[in-house]
Write a protein that holds these residues in place. Structure first.
Motif, short mmCIF file in Angstrom:
data_model
loop_
_atom_site.label_atom_id
_atom_site.label_comp_id
_atom_site.label_asym_id
_atom_site.label_seq_id
_atom_site.Cartn_x
_atom_site.Cartn_y
_atom_site.Cartn_z
N GLU A 31 0.84 -1.20 0.00
CA GLU A 31 0.00 0.00 0.00
C GLU A 31 0.88 1.25 0.00
O GLU A 31 0.56 2.23 -0.67
CB GLU A 31 -0.95 -0.01 1.20
N ARG A 32 1.98 1.22 0.75
CA ARG A 32 2.91 2.35 0.76
C ARG A 32 3.49 2.62 -0.62
O ARG A 32 3.62 3.77 -1.06
CB ARG A 32 4.04 2.07 1.75
N ARG A 34 2.08 1.82 -3.49
CA ARG A 34 0.98 2.36 -4.32
C ARG A 34 0.76 3.85 -4.03
O ARG A 34 0.58 4.64 -4.95
CB ARG A 34 -0.30 1.58 -4.08
N GLN A 35 0.81 4.23 -2.77
CA GLN A 35 0.65 5.64 -2.41
C GLN A 35 1.80 6.48 -2.96
O GLN A 35 1.59 7.58 -3.46
CB GLN A 35 0.56 5.80 -0.89
N PHE A 36 3.03 5.95 -2.84
CA PHE A 36 4.21 6.67 -3.33
C PHE A 36 4.06 7.01 -4.81
O PHE A 36 4.42 8.10 -5.25
CB PHE A 36 5.47 5.84 -3.10
N PHE A 37 3.52 6.08 -5.60
CA PHE A 37 3.35 6.30 -7.03
C PHE A 37 1.97 6.85 -7.37
O PHE A 37 1.54 6.80 -8.51
CB PHE A 37 3.62 5.01 -7.81
N GLN A 38 1.30 7.42 -6.36
CA GLN A 38 0.00 8.08 -6.52
C GLN A 38 -1.03 7.17 -7.20
O GLN A 38 -1.78 7.59 -8.06
CB GLN A 38 0.16 9.39 -7.28
N PHE A 39 -1.02 5.91 -6.78
CA PHE A 39 -1.97 4.90 -7.24
C PHE A 39 -1.97 4.72 -8.76
O PHE A 39 -2.99 4.46 -9.38
CB PHE A 39 -3.38 5.20 -6.72
N GLU A 40 -0.78 4.90 -9.36
CA GLU A 40 -0.59 4.62 -10.79
C GLU A 40 0.64 3.74 -10.94
O GLU A 40 1.60 3.85 -10.20
CB GLU A 40 -0.35 5.92 -11.58
N PRO A 47 -4.11 3.08 -13.71
CA PRO A 47 -4.55 3.35 -12.34
C PRO A 47 -4.50 2.09 -11.49
O PRO A 47 -4.77 0.99 -11.97
CB PRO A 47 -5.98 3.85 -12.50
#
Length: 71
Positions: A31-32, A34-40, A47
């Protein structure tokens, strides 16, 4: 008692050690990322909505000596 051939034993030992020394990412770590890459996706920009299963690749492939460590 089953008899195993030496290559099978070596493979099982290698797999076991790798899972201890270089474990897969936890759900929180994924999840971290995914957040780092702004969910992309960092490579294809698709997305990655929260709560969905997504693809993640190694920066350096495992075959080339890469690890599961978050860099």
């Amino acid at each position: 008692m089953p008899h195993h051939k030496a290559p099978q034993v070596r493979s099982a030992i290698r797999f076991g050690l790798r899972s201890i020394l270089d474990p897969e990412l936890t759900k929180a770590q994924r999840e971290r990322v995914r957040q780092f890459f702004q969910f992309e996706c960092a490579f294809c920009a698709r997305p990655l909505p929260p709560g969905t299963r997504s693809h993640m690749d190694h920066l350096i492939s495992v075959a080339a000596g890469g690890t599961n460590h978050l860099s």
